[in-house]
Design an enzyme around this catalytic site. Structure first.
Site, PDB file in Angstrom:
ATOM      1  N   CYS A   1      26.419  30.302   6.388  1.00 30.86           N
ATOM      2  CA  CYS A   1      25.385  28.981   5.456  1.00 30.86           C
ATOM      3  C   CYS A   1      25.041  29.986   4.556  1.00 30.86           C
ATOM      4  CB  CYS A   1      24.158  28.683   6.675  1.00 30.86           C
ATOM      5  SG  CYS A   1      24.144  28.217   8.200  1.00 30.86           S
TER       6      CYS A   1
ATOM      7  N   GLU B   1      21.581  23.625   8.757  1.00 38.27           N
ATOM      8  CA  GLU B   1      22.090  24.206   6.979  1.00 38.27           C
ATOM      9  C   GLU B   1      23.132  23.141   6.407  1.00 38.27           C
ATOM     10  OE1 GLU B   1      20.229  28.191   7.997  1.00 38.27           O
ATOM     11  OE2 GLU B   1      21.486  26.897   8.901  1.00 38.27           O
TER      12      GLU B   1
ATOM     13  N   HIS C   1      25.733  24.722  11.681  1.00 34.85           N
ATOM     14  CA  HIS C   1      24.267  24.991  11.552  1.00 34.85           C
ATOM     15  C   HIS C   1      23.488  24.217  10.998  1.00 34.85           C
ATOM     16  CE1 HIS C   1      25.581  29.660  12.321  1.00 34.85           C
ATOM     17  NE2 HIS C   1      26.011  28.985  12.513  1.00 34.85           N
TER      18      HIS C   1
END
Length: 184
Positions: free
Chosen positions: A114, A83, A81
Site C-alpha cells: 500500500c 488503501e 486492501h
C-alpha cells in the site's frame, strides 16, 4: 496471545518520517478525527464481510475522492486492501492515477504494498490510526513513505483515534480466536 500470522495491533501515538509526534489534537486535527471516524465506519463493512476490519478514506480539498475497505477474500485479490481500494476509486473519479494534495485516512498503518501505491499516487499525506508492528511501512517496521531515497515523500501522522482503531482490530481477532476454540 496472537494466533499464527496474526499481528498485534497497537495504537500509534506518534508520527513518522519527521512529522508530528503525538501532541494533543490541534484545531485542524479535529478534521483528521472526523475523517478517521468515516474510515472506522468503512472498517465495519470489512468486518461484516468477514474481512480484517480496515477502512480508508481519501480526501482532497475537504471532499471525499475515494473510499475503501479490506476485501481481498471477497475479491480473490491480494491487493484489495482498504488503501488500494480507496486509491482506485479516487483515481477513477479524478481521471488520473496521480492524486497530489490528497490525504489518505486509514485505520491501520499501511503495509509495504500500500505504501508503494501511495507513493505512485503522489499523495501529500497519510493519517493512520493503529500501528502494525509486524508489517507497517509508515515507520513501525519499514519507513517506505518517508525515505529520502525515493523521489517522493509523504507526510505521515500516526495515532489518530489510535485506540479506537486498534480496538476494532483486537476485537475482530479475539472473536476469530474464540470461534476457533473447541467448546466444552
Amino acid at each position: 496471545m496472537n494466533g499464527p500470522g496474526e499481528t498485534k495491533m497497537m495504537p500509534a501515538g506518534r508520527t513518522f518520517g519527521g512529522a508530528h509526534r503525538g501532541a494533543p489534537l490541534a484545531a485542524g486535527d479535529e478534521d483528521d478525527a472526523g475523517w478517521m471516524r468515516q474510515a472506522l465506519l468503512l472498517a465495519q463493512r470489512a468486518r461484516e464481510a468477514g474481512e480484517v476490519p480496515v477502512g480508508a478514506v481519501l480526501v482532497r480539498d475537504g471532499a471525499v475522492l475515494g473510499e475503501g475497505w479490506n476485501c481481498p477474500i471477497a475479491r480473490s485479490d491480494p491487493s484489495a486492501h482498504a488503501e488500494v481500494m480507496a486509491l482506485r476509486a479516487a483515481a477513477s473519479r479524478a481521471g488520473n492515477y496521480r492524486l497530489p494534495g490528497a490525504t489518505l485516512y486509514v485505520t491501520l498503518e499501511p503495509c509495504v504494498m500500500c505504501a508503494g501505491a501511495i507513493l505512485h499516487a503522489r499523495l501529500a499525506r497519510v493519517v493512520f490510526g493503529a500501528l502494525d508492528p509486524k508489517g507497517g511501512a509508515a515507520g513501525s517496521v519499514f519507513t517506505v513513505l518517508g525515505t529520502e531515497r525515493l523521489n517522493h515523500r509523504v507526510e505521515v501522522q500516526g495515532g489518530c483515534l489510535g485506540e479506537a482503531c486498534a480496538e476494532v482490530l483486537q476485537l475482530f481477532f479475539q472473536s476469530r480466536r474464540n470461534a476457533a476454540r473447541p467448546s466444552g
